[in-house]
Design a protein around this motif. Structure first.
Motif, short mmCIF file in Angstrom:
data_model
loop_
_atom_site.label_atom_id
_atom_site.label_comp_id
_atom_site.label_asym_id
_atom_site.label_seq_id
_atom_site.Cartn_x
_atom_site.Cartn_y
_atom_site.Cartn_z
N MET A 216 0.84 -1.16 0.00
CA MET A 216 0.00 0.00 0.00
C MET A 216 0.88 1.23 0.00
SD MET A 216 -3.13 -0.76 2.48
CE MET A 216 -2.98 -2.26 3.37
N LEU A 217 0.36 2.29 -0.50
CA LEU A 217 1.13 3.51 -0.55
C LEU A 217 1.29 4.09 0.83
CD1 LEU A 217 -0.43 5.23 -3.67
CD2 LEU A 217 1.71 4.00 -3.51
N GLY A 218 2.42 4.75 1.04
CA GLY A 218 2.64 5.45 2.29
C GLY A 218 1.97 6.81 2.25
N ASP A 219 2.30 7.64 3.19
CA ASP A 219 1.75 8.98 3.25
C ASP A 219 2.37 9.80 2.13
OD1 ASP A 219 0.72 11.44 3.84
OD2 ASP A 219 1.74 11.65 5.76
N MET A 220 1.57 10.17 1.15
CA MET A 220 2.07 10.85 -0.03
C MET A 220 1.84 12.36 0.06
SD MET A 220 3.08 8.37 -2.31
CE MET A 220 2.86 9.17 -3.86
N THR A 221 1.43 12.87 1.22
CA THR A 221 1.20 14.30 1.34
C THR A 221 2.53 15.03 1.42
OG1 THR A 221 1.08 14.16 3.75
CG2 THR A 221 -1.00 13.93 2.53
N GLU B 12 5.73 -5.31 1.71
CA GLU B 12 6.43 -6.46 1.14
C GLU B 12 5.97 -7.73 1.83
OE1 GLU B 12 10.90 -8.36 0.46
OE2 GLU B 12 10.72 -6.43 1.47
N LEU B 13 5.66 -8.73 1.04
CA LEU B 13 5.38 -10.08 1.51
C LEU B 13 6.68 -10.85 1.33
CD1 LEU B 13 3.39 -12.32 2.37
CD2 LEU B 13 2.84 -12.61 -0.05
N HIS B 14 7.26 -11.34 2.43
CA HIS B 14 8.56 -12.01 2.33
C HIS B 14 8.57 -13.29 3.15
CE1 HIS B 14 10.42 -11.14 6.32
NE2 HIS B 14 9.38 -10.35 6.36
N THR B 15 9.60 -14.08 3.00
CA THR B 15 9.77 -15.31 3.77
C THR B 15 10.72 -15.04 4.92
OG1 THR B 15 9.46 -16.63 1.77
CG2 THR B 15 10.46 -17.74 3.66
N GLY B 16 10.25 -15.31 6.15
CA GLY B 16 11.09 -15.15 7.33
C GLY B 16 12.10 -16.28 7.44
N ALA B 17 13.03 -16.16 8.39
CA ALA B 17 14.06 -17.18 8.60
C ALA B 17 13.46 -18.53 8.95
CB ALA B 17 15.01 -16.72 9.70
N ASP B 18 12.25 -18.54 9.50
CA ASP B 18 11.58 -19.80 9.86
C ASP B 18 10.79 -20.41 8.71
OD1 ASP B 18 9.54 -17.96 9.68
OD2 ASP B 18 8.83 -18.24 11.74
N GLY B 19 10.84 -19.77 7.52
CA GLY B 19 10.15 -20.27 6.35
C GLY B 19 8.72 -19.78 6.20
N LEU B 20 8.21 -19.01 7.18
CA LEU B 20 6.84 -18.51 7.12
C LEU B 20 6.77 -17.18 6.37
CD1 LEU B 20 5.63 -19.24 10.77
CD2 LEU B 20 5.00 -20.47 8.68
N ALA B 21 5.69 -16.99 5.64
CA ALA B 21 5.45 -15.72 4.94
C ALA B 21 5.05 -14.67 5.97
CB ALA B 21 4.36 -15.88 3.90
N ASP C 69 8.97 -16.11 -8.57
CA ASP C 69 9.98 -15.07 -8.79
C ASP C 69 9.49 -13.80 -8.13
OD1 ASP C 69 11.84 -16.42 -10.68
OD2 ASP C 69 10.03 -16.53 -11.92
N PRO C 70 10.36 -13.07 -7.41
CA PRO C 70 9.93 -11.82 -6.81
C PRO C 70 9.29 -10.90 -7.85
CG PRO C 70 12.12 -12.40 -6.04
CD PRO C 70 11.78 -13.34 -7.16
N GLN C 71 8.20 -10.26 -7.45
CA GLN C 71 7.48 -9.41 -8.40
C GLN C 71 6.65 -8.37 -7.66
OE1 GLN C 71 5.05 -12.20 -10.57
NE2 GLN C 71 4.11 -12.99 -8.74
N TRP C 72 6.42 -7.28 -8.34
CA TRP C 72 5.48 -6.27 -7.87
C TRP C 72 4.10 -6.67 -8.35
CZ3 TRP C 72 6.87 -2.70 -4.44
CH2 TRP C 72 8.23 -2.41 -4.30
N GLU D 26 -3.58 -0.02 -5.37
CA GLU D 26 -2.68 -0.44 -4.30
C GLU D 26 -1.77 -1.54 -4.82
OE1 GLU D 26 -5.06 0.58 -0.28
OE2 GLU D 26 -5.67 -1.28 -1.28
N PHE D 27 -0.61 -1.66 -4.21
CA PHE D 27 0.40 -2.60 -4.68
C PHE D 27 1.18 -3.17 -3.52
CE2 PHE D 27 2.50 1.44 -4.42
CZ PHE D 27 3.76 1.15 -3.94
N PHE D 28 1.89 -4.26 -3.80
CA PHE D 28 2.85 -4.80 -2.83
C PHE D 28 3.93 -5.56 -3.58
CE2 PHE D 28 -0.38 -8.08 -3.19
CZ PHE D 28 0.31 -9.28 -3.17
N TYR D 29 5.05 -5.77 -2.88
CA TYR D 29 6.16 -6.53 -3.43
C TYR D 29 6.02 -7.97 -2.93
CZ TYR D 29 10.95 -7.77 -4.69
OH TYR D 29 12.06 -8.36 -5.25
N SER D 30 5.78 -8.89 -3.83
CA SER D 30 5.58 -10.30 -3.48
C SER D 30 6.92 -11.01 -3.57
CB SER D 30 4.55 -10.93 -4.43
OG SER D 30 4.26 -12.24 -4.01
#
Length: 143
Positions: free
Chosen positions: A1-6, A20-29, A74-77, A101-105
């Motif tokens: 999601m966008l941050g404060d753009m004011t 960002e949706l990422h994988t933690g060290a324990d393998g969980l998203a 593959d990582p993607q927006w 709205e967007f996120f980095y997968s």
């Protein structure tokens, strides 16, 4: 999601917050905030540097779309163009993204690890009665 753009004439925008949706060290998203610098452009319209991509795809999913748990290959927006998309995690939490709205997968499997359907990934679904149209942009260089 966008941050404060004011902004105002005194405080130009110098960065943008992205999800960002990422994988933690324990393998969980997991979710985290990614701060992206905007070093180019003018004080009124800041830009990231031009980034290469591995291509883009449009996807149209019906209003009743839902997936099983999976990882991003593959990582993607991901940008939601129409409809609403919910991303659910193993911990039971979910985030919904709407038009614009967007996120980095980036919840990829760690190297050498096989997908475990009880541990890894996220699931997604359309929310509401509209079809879901999304834009995927493969990341080559992460900003």
């Amino acid at each position: 999601m966008l941050g404060d753009m004011t902004h105002d004439a005194i405080t130009p925008i110098s960065e943008i917050a992205a999800t960002e949706l990422h994988t933690g060290a324990d393998g969980l998203a997991r979710w985290r905030k990614r701060i992206i610098a905007l070093p180019e452009g003018s004080p009124l319209t800041r830009l990231t540097p031009l980034a290469s991509s591995g291509g883009w795809q449009l996807r149209r999913s019906p209003a009743d779309f839902k997936s099983d748990f999976h990882c991003t290959t593959d990582p993607q927006w991901l940008v939601v163009l129409t409809g609403r998309m919910e991303i659910g995690l193993r911990d039971g939490s979910a985030r919904t993204f709407g038009p614009g709205e967007f996120f980095y997968s980036n919840d990829t499997l760690p190297a050498g690890v096989a997908f475990d359907a009880a541990l890894h990934g996220h699931r997604s679904r359309a929310v509401g009665d509209q079809p879901l149209v999304t834009l995927f942009v493969r990341a080559v260089l992460v900003l």
